[in-house]
Design a protein around this motif. Structure first.
Motif, PDB file in Angstrom:
ATOM      1  N   ASP A  90       0.804  -1.219   0.000  1.00 53.83           N
ATOM      2  CA  ASP A  90       0.000   0.000   0.000  1.00 53.83           C
ATOM      3  C   ASP A  90       0.840   1.273   0.000  1.00 53.83           C
ATOM      4  O   ASP A  90       0.609   2.162  -0.803  1.00 53.83           O
ATOM      5  CB  ASP A  90      -0.934   0.008   1.213  1.00 53.83           C
ATOM      6  N   ASP A  91       1.794   1.353   0.915  1.00 58.34           N
ATOM      7  CA  ASP A  91       2.509   2.612   1.091  1.00 58.34           C
ATOM      8  C   ASP A  91       3.720   2.742   0.187  1.00 58.34           C
ATOM      9  O   ASP A  91       4.226   3.838  -0.009  1.00 58.34           O
ATOM     10  CB  ASP A  91       2.941   2.783   2.551  1.00 58.34           C
ATOM     11  N   HIS A  96       2.245  14.820 -15.678  1.00 56.15           N
ATOM     12  CA  HIS A  96       3.251  15.519 -14.885  1.00 56.15           C
ATOM     13  C   HIS A  96       2.760  16.852 -14.370  1.00 56.15           C
ATOM     14  O   HIS A  96       2.927  17.180 -13.221  1.00 56.15           O
ATOM     15  CB  HIS A  96       4.526  15.708 -15.709  1.00 56.15           C
ATOM     16  N   GLU A  97       2.126  17.607 -15.293  1.00 50.44           N
ATOM     17  CA  GLU A  97       1.665  18.936 -14.887  1.00 50.44           C
ATOM     18  C   GLU A  97       0.661  18.821 -13.760  1.00 50.44           C
ATOM     19  O   GLU A  97       0.742  19.507 -12.761  1.00 50.44           O
ATOM     20  CB  GLU A  97       1.047  19.676 -16.084  1.00 50.44           C
ATOM     21  N   GLU A  98      -0.296  17.906 -13.960  1.00 45.51           N
ATOM     22  CA  GLU A  98      -1.341  17.743 -12.947  1.00 45.51           C
ATOM     23  C   GLU A  98      -0.742  17.361 -11.605  1.00 45.51           C
ATOM     24  O   GLU A  98      -1.086  17.911 -10.577  1.00 45.51           O
ATOM     25  CB  GLU A  98      -2.326  16.654 -13.377  1.00 45.51           C
ATOM     26  N   HIS A  99       0.185  16.386 -11.657  1.00 45.42           N
ATOM     27  CA  HIS A  99       0.775  15.908 -10.404  1.00 45.42           C
ATOM     28  C   HIS A  99       1.541  17.030  -9.718  1.00 45.42           C
ATOM     29  O   HIS A  99       1.437  17.221  -8.521  1.00 45.42           O
ATOM     30  CB  HIS A  99       1.697  14.735 -10.664  1.00 45.42           C
ATOM     31  N   LEU A 125       9.262   4.490  -6.759  1.00 50.03           N
ATOM     32  CA  LEU A 125       9.142   5.855  -7.285  1.00 50.03           C
ATOM     33  C   LEU A 125       9.654   5.910  -8.722  1.00 50.03           C
ATOM     34  O   LEU A 125       9.018   6.511  -9.595  1.00 50.03           O
ATOM     35  CB  LEU A 125       9.960   6.798  -6.396  1.00 50.03           C
ATOM     36  N   PHE A 126      10.802   5.259  -8.982  1.00 42.66           N
ATOM     37  CA  PHE A 126      11.369   5.274 -10.333  1.00 42.66           C
ATOM     38  C   PHE A 126      10.448   4.524 -11.290  1.00 42.66           C
ATOM     39  O   PHE A 126      10.211   4.963 -12.408  1.00 42.66           O
ATOM     40  CB  PHE A 126      12.777   4.638 -10.357  1.00 42.66           C
ATOM     41  N   ILE A 127       9.934   3.377 -10.828  1.00 39.83           N
ATOM     42  CA  ILE A 127       9.011   2.615 -11.677  1.00 39.83           C
ATOM     43  C   ILE A 127       7.760   3.451 -11.922  1.00 39.83           C
ATOM     44  O   ILE A 127       7.247   3.522 -13.035  1.00 39.83           O
ATOM     45  CB  ILE A 127       8.654   1.267 -11.008  1.00 39.83           C
ATOM     46  N   GLY A 128       7.310   4.113 -10.870  1.00 40.59           N
ATOM     47  CA  GLY A 128       6.116   4.953 -10.983  1.00 40.59           C
ATOM     48  C   GLY A 128       6.294   6.040 -12.031  1.00 40.59           C
ATOM     49  O   GLY A 128       5.398   6.308 -12.823  1.00 40.59           O
ATOM     50  N   ALA A 129       7.500   6.637 -12.057  1.00 42.69           N
ATOM     51  CA  ALA A 129       7.772   7.686 -13.043  1.00 42.69           C
ATOM     52  C   ALA A 129       7.796   7.092 -14.446  1.00 42.69           C
ATOM     53  O   ALA A 129       7.409   7.745 -15.414  1.00 42.69           O
ATOM     54  CB  ALA A 129       9.098   8.360 -12.730  1.00 42.69           C
ATOM     55  N   ALA A 130       8.248   5.828 -14.546  1.00 42.72           N
ATOM     56  CA  ALA A 130       8.355   5.196 -15.869  1.00 42.72           C
ATOM     57  C   ALA A 130       6.997   4.790 -16.420  1.00 42.72           C
ATOM     58  O   ALA A 130       6.809   4.780 -17.631  1.00 42.72           O
ATOM     59  CB  ALA A 130       9.273   3.981 -15.793  1.00 42.72           C
ATOM     60  N   VAL A 131       6.041   4.469 -15.557  1.00 40.94           N
ATOM     61  CA  VAL A 131       4.736   4.010 -16.056  1.00 40.94           C
ATOM     62  C   VAL A 131       3.685   5.100 -15.990  1.00 40.94           C
ATOM     63  O   VAL A 131       2.547   4.896 -16.359  1.00 40.94           O
ATOM     64  CB  VAL A 131       4.224   2.769 -15.277  1.00 40.94           C
ATOM     65  N   GLY A 191       0.899   3.939  -8.440  1.00 40.53           N
ATOM     66  CA  GLY A 191      -0.461   4.272  -8.868  1.00 40.53           C
ATOM     67  C   GLY A 191      -1.379   3.079  -8.812  1.00 40.53           C
ATOM     68  O   GLY A 191      -0.951   1.936  -9.018  1.00 40.53           O
ATOM     69  N   GLU A 192      -2.620   3.372  -8.552  1.00 34.87           N
ATOM     70  CA  GLU A 192      -3.673   2.357  -8.345  1.00 34.87           C
ATOM     71  C   GLU A 192      -3.736   1.335  -9.483  1.00 34.87           C
ATOM     72  O   GLU A 192      -3.891   0.149  -9.257  1.00 34.87           O
ATOM     73  CB  GLU A 192      -5.001   3.096  -8.224  1.00 34.87           C
TER      74      GLU A 192
END
Lengths: 164, 378
Positions: free
Chosen positions: B196-197, B370-373, B359-365, B204-205
């Motif tokens: 979860d954390d 980006h703008e919204e986040h 975090l790195f995987i999250g950025a890759a997928v 991302g979900e």
């Protein structure tokens, strides 16, 4: 310097051990554990939803009950009110009836008393008249018993006429 | 004062063991090099945090009690023999040109003939001796796939890991989806924390599920290595070894690069909002950026774990530098404090490695929000 230079042998064994670990765990540990945990979470979610649903149902039922009770209470009130009214009416009627009857009895009594009184009065009158006649007869007899008396009478009468 | 007595007893028993430790050891006759050397903190600490071909239990570095581990050399066929053939071999001496320092290495005997070991590294002998160039021998190194101390420790870590997780899995398999009990009570919150954390929060979900097994494995592997590594004698500095952290970081790099979607690559090769003229500069920077992230992962874990071991050993060494047990009154509480701190660091580093990997995987997928986040974050 040795410290920061990776040793090939250890790198090889790390790769081997880690890969085996990843495969074994993914298949025999993570899959069943995460599966069970997900299933349990699903169950808990469902149970919570059911509880929520039951709660709203209970609430609806409660309000329904409330309405029913309200209705019953209103009905009871109406019945009681009706009964009270009827009772009052009956009492009133009885009272009125009794009054009327009493008045009737009273007036009857009054009438009777009046007629009795009238009868008694007329009889008294008759009696008084007959007594008066007797008395007058006796008086006249007395007056006419001697000449002097007859003369006095005649004089008196004549006086009366004069006065007129 | 009871503490002082305890410490004295401990030190005395250590000394007693040192004296009687010729059980497995071969008292190499070179008195000049083996007799009472002054206590060298640097050497002792380096010896502890580095890999070795023996499992040193107690006693002096040479002639103490050790378990000799198997050596596997790929040099024209596989050669397997015990490391005792080096440790009990003949010492050879050489003088470093740089500072005229005399160094000793061990020439292998029996099946180890033709090789020599210097600072736990195995070299081929040239004319029966090692030639030094600078600080290191210039001779060729055979491919060394030995089961070293760290490898044995890694086997133990893997075994403990499998035992813990298999019994957790067994609990759920047997009882179905119920509340955890026994070991599952301990592991489940950690597993859920990673799921979860770490995974869900950073990837991302929608896409986190695929990466949970990898993140769980890496988290627990580092955690168990860190924790078991803190145990004296039984522990090795596995997660503080650059080869191990290198491999783990490379794993994250591979997973990240393979997961990268078109937004990820577009961000690297055509960074939004950057003029076209700057792209020749930006593209190399972004490409280097792919590598610096796992590089930082590698260095962070290595440095943190190694530093922890060094601090504890240095604090304990205070006693031996001053040759007085009374110093234990200072050194033991401080070492204890750092040990407790290391327990925290063990969890923290496992968490950081897994979290940053996620975090790195999250950025890759990421699907290019980006703008919204960025907007949400501020």
């Amino acid at each position: 310097m040795d410290l920061v230079l990776p040793d090939f042998g250890l790198l090889f064994w790390t790769a081997l051990v880690f890969s085996i670990l990843l495969i074994l765990l993914a298949k025999f540990a993570w899959k069943p554990i995460l599966g069970a945990v997900n299933e349990r979470e699903q169950k808990i979610t469902e149970a919570l939803e059911l509880a929520e649903k039951t709660k709203t149902e209970m609430k609806a039922m409660q309000s329904q009950n409330e309405a029913l009770i309200q209705e019953a209470r209103a009905e009871r009130d109406a019945i009681v009110r009706d009964a009270k009214e009827t009772a009052t009416k009956m009492v009133e009627e009885a009272k009125n009836g009794a009054k009327l009857e009493a008045e009737k009895v009273m007036s009857n009594a009054r009438d009777m008393i009046n007629s009795e009184k009238a009868a008694a009065i007329s009889e008294l009158k008759n009696q008084v008249a007959s007594f008066s006649l007797e008395i007058a007869e006796k008086i006249i007899r007395g007056e006419m018993s001697s000449d002097e008396k007859q003369k006095a009478l005649a004089e008196k009468m004549a006086a009366d006429v004069n006065l007129n | 004062m009871a503490w002082n007595n305890v410490i004295k007893t401990f030190i005395l028993s250590l000394v007693a063991l040192t004296i009687n430790s010729s059980l497995w050891a071969n008292e190499s006759a070179e008195g000049a090099h083996n007799e009472e050397k002054p206590f060298n903190v640097n050497e002792m600490i380096m010896h502890h945090i580095k890999d070795a071909h023996e499992w040193h239990l107690w006693g002096p570095e040479h002639g103490g009690t050790s378990i000799y581990l198997p050596i596997l050399l790929m040099d024209g066929g596989l050669k397997v023999f015990s490391a005792s053939h080096f440790y009990h071999g003949t010492p050879g001496y050489a003088t470093l040109e740089k500072n005229d320092e005399q160094v000793s290495y061990m020439i292998g005997e029996g099946p180890a003939a033709g090789y020599a070991m210097y600072h736990e590294k195995i070299y081929k002998l040239e004319n029966g001796e090692l030639h030094f160039h600078g600080e290191h021998p210039s001779g060729a190194k055979p491919l060394d796939l030995s089961i070293t101390k760290n490898v044995v420790f890694m086997f133990i870590v893997a075994l403990v890991f499998l035992l813990i997780m298999f019994s957790t899995a067994k609990h759920f398999k047997k009882n179905g989806a119920v509340a955890p009990k026994g070991i599952a009570k301990f592991t489940e919150p950690l597993i859920l924390f990673v799921r979860d954390d770490i995974a869900k929060a950073n990837i991302g979900e929608k896409k986190y599920k695929k990466y949970v097994p990898y993140l769980l494995t890496i988290f627990f592997f580092i955690l168990i290595s860190n924790l078991l590594g803190l145990i004296p004698i039984l522990g090795a500095n596995l997660s503080g070894n650059i080869a191990v952290t290198l491999f783990l970081a490379v794993c994250t790099l591979i997973v990240t690069v393979l997961s990268g979607n078109k937004h990820y690559w577009a961000h690297i090769f055509a960074t939004p909002g950057v003029p076209k003229a700057l792209l020749p500069i930006m593209i190399p920077i972004e490409l280097v950026g792919i590598l610096t992230k796992p590089f930082a992962l590698m260095v962070r874990l290595f440095a943190n774990m190694t530093a922890g071991h060094i601090i504890i050993l240095a604090l304990v060494s205070i006693i031996f530098i001053n040759k007085s047990a009374s110093w234990g009154a200072l050194s033991v509480p401080m070492a204890l404090f750092i040990s407790v701190l290391e327990l925290l660091v063990a969890f923290l580093q496992a968490y950081l490695f897994a979290m940053l990997s996620a975090l790195f995987i999250g950025a890759a997928v990421d699907e290019g929000h980006h703008e919204e986040h960025a907007h949400e974050a501020h």
